[in-house]
Design an enzyme around this catalytic site. Structure first.
Site, PDB file in Angstrom:
ATOM      1  NE  ARG A  12      43.020 -18.707  81.470  1.00  0.00           N
ATOM      2  CZ  ARG A  12      43.559 -19.546  82.344  1.00  0.00           C
ATOM      3  NH1 ARG A  12      43.096 -19.612  83.566  1.00  0.00           N
ATOM      4  NH2 ARG A  12      44.566 -20.324  82.000  1.00  0.00           N
ATOM      5  CB  ILE A  14      45.147 -11.234  88.350  1.00  0.00           C
ATOM      6  CG1 ILE A  14      44.655 -11.926  89.628  1.00  0.00           C
ATOM      7  CG2 ILE A  14      45.893  -9.942  88.679  1.00  0.00           C
ATOM      8  CD1 ILE A  14      45.769 -12.491  90.507  1.00  0.00           C
ATOM      9  CG  ASP A  48      53.986 -20.059  75.132  1.00  0.00           C
ATOM     10  OD1 ASP A  48      54.667 -19.666  76.107  1.00  0.00           O
ATOM     11  OD2 ASP A  48      53.592 -21.226  75.001  1.00  0.00           O
ATOM     12  CE1 TYR A 140      52.415 -19.410  90.778  1.00  0.00           C
ATOM     13  CE2 TYR A 140      52.361 -19.185  93.168  1.00  0.00           C
ATOM     14  CZ  TYR A 140      51.934 -18.776  91.914  1.00  0.00           C
ATOM     15  OH  TYR A 140      51.059 -17.724  91.797  1.00  0.00           O
ATOM     16  CE  LYS A 144      53.885 -16.122  90.249  1.00  0.00           C
ATOM     17  NZ  LYS A 144      53.539 -15.185  89.185  1.00  0.00           N
TER      18      LYS A 144
HETATM   19  P1  NDP Z   1      44.825 -17.631  85.551  1.00  0.00           P
HETATM   20  O1  NDP Z   1      45.230 -19.061  85.491  1.00  0.00           O
HETATM   21  O2  NDP Z   1      43.391 -17.257  85.535  1.00  0.00           O
HETATM   22  O3  NDP Z   1      45.550 -16.803  84.376  1.00  0.00           O
HETATM   23  C1  NDP Z   1      46.861 -17.060  84.016  1.00  0.00           C
HETATM   24  C2  NDP Z   1      47.180 -16.223  82.817  1.00  0.00           C
HETATM   25  O4  NDP Z   1      48.541 -16.483  82.432  1.00  0.00           O
HETATM   26  C3  NDP Z   1      46.309 -16.541  81.622  1.00  0.00           C
HETATM   27  O5  NDP Z   1      46.014 -15.349  80.938  1.00  0.00           O
HETATM   28  C4  NDP Z   1      47.208 -17.431  80.781  1.00  0.00           C
HETATM   29  O6  NDP Z   1      46.949 -17.340  79.391  1.00  0.00           O
HETATM   30  C5  NDP Z   1      48.562 -16.814  81.059  1.00  0.00           C
HETATM   31  N1  NDP Z   1      49.662 -17.699  80.754  1.00  0.00           N
HETATM   32  C6  NDP Z   1      50.022 -18.842  81.376  1.00  0.00           C
HETATM   33  N2  NDP Z   1      51.106 -19.363  80.773  1.00  0.00           N
HETATM   34  C7  NDP Z   1      51.449 -18.546  79.749  1.00  0.00           C
HETATM   35  C8  NDP Z   1      52.448 -18.540  78.761  1.00  0.00           C
HETATM   36  N3  NDP Z   1      53.373 -19.511  78.682  1.00  0.00           N
HETATM   37  N4  NDP Z   1      52.467 -17.534  77.879  1.00  0.00           N
HETATM   38  C9  NDP Z   1      51.554 -16.550  77.924  1.00  0.00           C
HETATM   39  N5  NDP Z   1      50.557 -16.496  78.825  1.00  0.00           N
HETATM   40  C10 NDP Z   1      50.515 -17.487  79.724  1.00  0.00           C
HETATM   41  O7  NDP Z   1      45.530 -17.128  86.854  1.00  0.00           O
HETATM   42  P2  NDP Z   1      45.507 -15.772  87.670  1.00  0.00           P
HETATM   43  O8  NDP Z   1      44.794 -14.686  86.977  1.00  0.00           O
HETATM   44  O9  NDP Z   1      45.148 -16.135  89.034  1.00  0.00           O
HETATM   45  O10 NDP Z   1      47.085 -15.497  87.659  1.00  0.00           O
HETATM   46  C11 NDP Z   1      47.669 -14.294  87.162  1.00  0.00           C
HETATM   47  C12 NDP Z   1      48.984 -14.110  87.887  1.00  0.00           C
HETATM   48  O11 NDP Z   1      48.721 -13.926  89.275  1.00  0.00           O
HETATM   49  C13 NDP Z   1      49.915 -15.315  87.773  1.00  0.00           C
HETATM   50  O12 NDP Z   1      51.228 -14.868  87.587  1.00  0.00           O
HETATM   51  C14 NDP Z   1      49.751 -15.990  89.121  1.00  0.00           C
HETATM   52  O13 NDP Z   1      50.901 -16.716  89.469  1.00  0.00           O
HETATM   53  C15 NDP Z   1      49.532 -14.789  90.021  1.00  0.00           C
HETATM   54  N6  NDP Z   1      48.891 -15.097  91.298  1.00  0.00           N
HETATM   55  C16 NDP Z   1      47.662 -15.694  91.353  1.00  0.00           C
HETATM   56  C17 NDP Z   1      47.094 -15.989  92.577  1.00  0.00           C
HETATM   57  C18 NDP Z   1      45.769 -16.649  92.703  1.00  0.00           C
HETATM   58  O14 NDP Z   1      45.419 -17.111  93.810  1.00  0.00           O
HETATM   59  N7  NDP Z   1      44.949 -16.736  91.666  1.00  0.00           N
HETATM   60  C19 NDP Z   1      47.784 -15.668  93.831  1.00  0.00           C
HETATM   61  C20 NDP Z   1      49.050 -15.037  93.648  1.00  0.00           C
HETATM   62  C21 NDP Z   1      49.577 -14.762  92.431  1.00  0.00           C
HETATM   63  P3  NDP Z   1      45.940 -18.373  78.661  1.00  0.00           P
HETATM   64  O15 NDP Z   1      44.784 -18.595  79.583  1.00  0.00           O
HETATM   65  O16 NDP Z   1      45.540 -17.686  77.408  1.00  0.00           O
HETATM   66  O17 NDP Z   1      46.718 -19.628  78.429  1.00  0.00           O
END
Ligand code: NDP
Length: 234
Positions: A12, A14, A48, A140, A144
């Site tokens: 989901r 990004i 994971d 966090y 990062k």
């Molecule tokens: P979401 O919460 O929508 O997506 C996070 C994703 O990371 C999901 O696909 C989730 O998988 C996966 N994930 C989390 N933990 C694990 C794990 N232990 N193992 C495997 N997969 C994992 O967030 P975003 O799309 O916003 O975030 C994507 C990246 O962008 C992240 O690294 C976030 O820190 C970074 N980011 C986001 C910002 C924002 O404002 N949204 C700003 C700056 C950076 P699942 O759903 O299947 O559990």
């Protein structure tokens, strides 16, 4: 382009937007999912990133279906925001374990085939808060920021093998992660963004896709902000 691409956290937000962009450009894209439903139309592999065995199994599956991974995007990330005095050690280490060590596990596994191929592209998703810091996000922001040191070390170590490593540092983006913030928090944060709005996931995905493209072949160790100007000067 028809490369074998693996995106961690591609279920989901990004990561999914990046997967769709690369698939539309012709790549064979695998995404990992953990708690979310597997997205339609992509090779989705449950994984994971806190578990090395699951990371290894995910690569094996992607390799079976699409061939050795040529492009890796590390997008899996979590936040557990809390002011320092209320932040538990578990919440600190859990965020590091997913955001930083999770990327280490995936990069280490990906590097085997990339070294053999003498070619590879790796993009790691950091954040605008990595360099700026943010109250309530010590774990966090630390994870990062560390990702940048990790990426630049990899760029030096594996650059001679024609493997590039770059960081995309998004600002606040319209995904589940931002939806978890209250309206008041969002309003306060938007006032600090020169462009005055959140990013759309597609806008981050476009930069990720560019960094994997032939046009970006001479870019490595870079940190590209995609943040509406929020991090200017850092
Ligand atoms: P979401 O919460 O929508 O997506 C996070 C994703 O990371 C999901 O696909 C989730 O998988 C996966 N994930 C989390 N933990 C694990 C794990 N232990 N193992 C495997 N997969 C994992 O967030 P975003 O799309 O916003 O975030 C994507 C990246 O962008 C992240 O690294 C976030 O820190 C970074 N980011 C986001 C910002 C924002 O404002 N949204 C700003 C700056 C950076 P699942 O759903 O299947 O559990």
């Amino acid at each position: 382009m028809s490369r074998s691409v693996l995106i961690t956290g591609g279920s989901r937000g990004i990561g999914l937007a990046a997967a769709r962009a690369l698939q539309a450009a012709g790549d064979r894209v695998a995404v990992t999912h953990r708690t979310a439903e597997p997205p339609a139309g992509l090779l989705a592999i449950r994984c994971d990133v806190t578990d090395s065995a699951q990371v290894d199994a995910a690569f094996k599956r992607a390799e079976e279906e699409h061939g050795p991974v040529e492009v890796l995007v590390c997008c899996a990330g979590i936040n557990k925001d809390q002011l320092l005095m209320r932040m538990s050690e578990d919440d600190f280490t859990a965020v590091l374990n997913t955001n930083l060590t999770g990327a280490f596990r995936a990069v280490k596994r990906a590097s085997k085939a990339m070294l053999r191929a003498k070619s590879g592209r790796v993009v790691l998703v950091s954040s605008a808060v990595a360099l700026r810091g943010e109250a309530g996000q010590a774990n966090y922001a630390a994870s990062k920021a560390a990702l940048i040191g990790f990426t630049r070390s990899m760029a030096r170590e594996l650059g001679p093998r024609n493997i590039t490593f770059n960081v995309v540092a998004p600002g606040l983006t319209r995904t589940q992660m931002a939806d978890d913030l209250s309206e008041e928090q969002l309003e306060r944060l938007v006032t600090q963004i020169p462009l005055g709005r959140l990013a759309q996931p597609d806008e981050i995905a476009a930069t990720i896709a560019f960094l994997t493209s032939p046009q970006a072949g001479y870019i490595t160790g870079a940190v590209i902000p995609v943040d509406g100007g929020a991090g200017m000067g850092h």
